[in-house]
Design an enzyme around this catalytic site. Structure first.
Site, short mmCIF file in Angstrom:
data_model
loop_
_atom_site.label_atom_id
_atom_site.label_comp_id
_atom_site.label_asym_id
_atom_site.label_seq_id
_atom_site.Cartn_x
_atom_site.Cartn_y
_atom_site.Cartn_z
N THR A 186 0.82 -1.21 0.00
CA THR A 186 0.00 0.00 0.00
C THR A 186 0.86 1.26 0.00
O THR A 186 0.54 2.24 -0.68
CB THR A 186 -0.94 0.01 1.21
OG1 THR A 186 -1.77 -1.16 1.17
CG2 THR A 186 -1.82 1.25 1.22
N CYS A 187 1.95 1.22 0.73
CA CYS A 187 2.85 2.38 0.80
C CYS A 187 3.48 2.67 -0.55
O CYS A 187 3.62 3.83 -0.94
CB CYS A 187 3.94 2.13 1.84
SG CYS A 187 3.31 1.60 3.45
#
Length: 227
Positions: free
Chosen positions: A113-114
């Site tokens: 996600t990052c």
């Protein structure tokens, strides 16, 4: 001498109701017993059958941190590697004094996600954010400076966003946003919860803190809406 029943007694015996039998076929007949057992089993299954659970992204638990809107950010030092590979440091004061600064944190460099959403979103929206008066945009992670530089190069991030190492988690602990992932098999240990904050002259004006590593309200778009 044979004993024969009188006609009256014979009639009484032949007309006696079946109900006086000690073994009532109505009460214990296999058909009725099976029916009663089936109904009992259905009732028991109905009571014991687990109900399906409904999951929701909302929670009644208040997400909190040591830091809150209106507080001054604690002083702390971050590190990074410059374009020549030299180790540099900067402080909270350097980033925020007399400036409008967005600091956002990720649980870990190179995590899905990052890498796919959070950091790229701020790179993409950096011009819009700076057009609204933002002076600095910095991404903070509890990773060492070498990992942060490798992540920056992997995502081809330029000068739009500073990638800063809070390697020992000093700043993360100071604002109370630790995320203990020690029980996860990937070996992340203690990291930072995901968040995005706006500080003006070091004072927190907006704080969007996520539950753990969730990604619901700390995007670049969310910060644009808050400006």
């Amino acid at each position: 001498m044979a004993v024969t029943a009188s006609p009256i007694m014979a009639r009484l015996m032949s007309s006696a109701p079946a109900a006086i039998s000690l073994h009532s076929t109505t009460r214990f007949s296999p058909k009725n017993l099976s029916s009663k057992l089936s109904l009992s089993s259905f009732s028991l299954r109905h009571k014991l059958q687990p109900k399906s659970l409904r999951f929701t992204t909302t929670t009644t638990t208040k997400i909190s941190a040591t830091i809150s809107v209106g507080d001054k950010l604690p002083e702390s030092t971050f590190s990074y590697l410059d374009s020549d590979g030299e180790l540099q440091t900067t402080t909270v004061s350097d980033l925020t004094k007399g400036k409008k600064t967005i600091l956002f944190a990720v649980p870990g460099a190179f995590t899905p996600t990052c890498s796919q959403k959070h950091l790229p979103g701020f790179v993409e929206k950096s011009s819009e954010l700076k057009a609204k008066g933002i002076d600095n945009i910095a991404c903070i992670s509890v990773n060492d400076a070498f990992v942060m530089k490798a992540w920056k190069e992997d995502l081809k991030v330029g000068d739009e966003v500073l990638l800063l190492s809070d390697g020992n988690g000093d700043f993360t602990r100071a604002i109370g946003v630790e995320l203990d992932l020690s029980d996860k098999p990937v070996g992340l240990g203690v990291r930072s919860r995901r968040y995005a904050l706006l500080a003006e002259d070091g004072v927190v004006k907006v704080l969007n803190l996520e539950e753990g590593g969730a990604f619901t309200n700390s995007s670049a778009e969310d910060m644009l809406k808050a400006l």
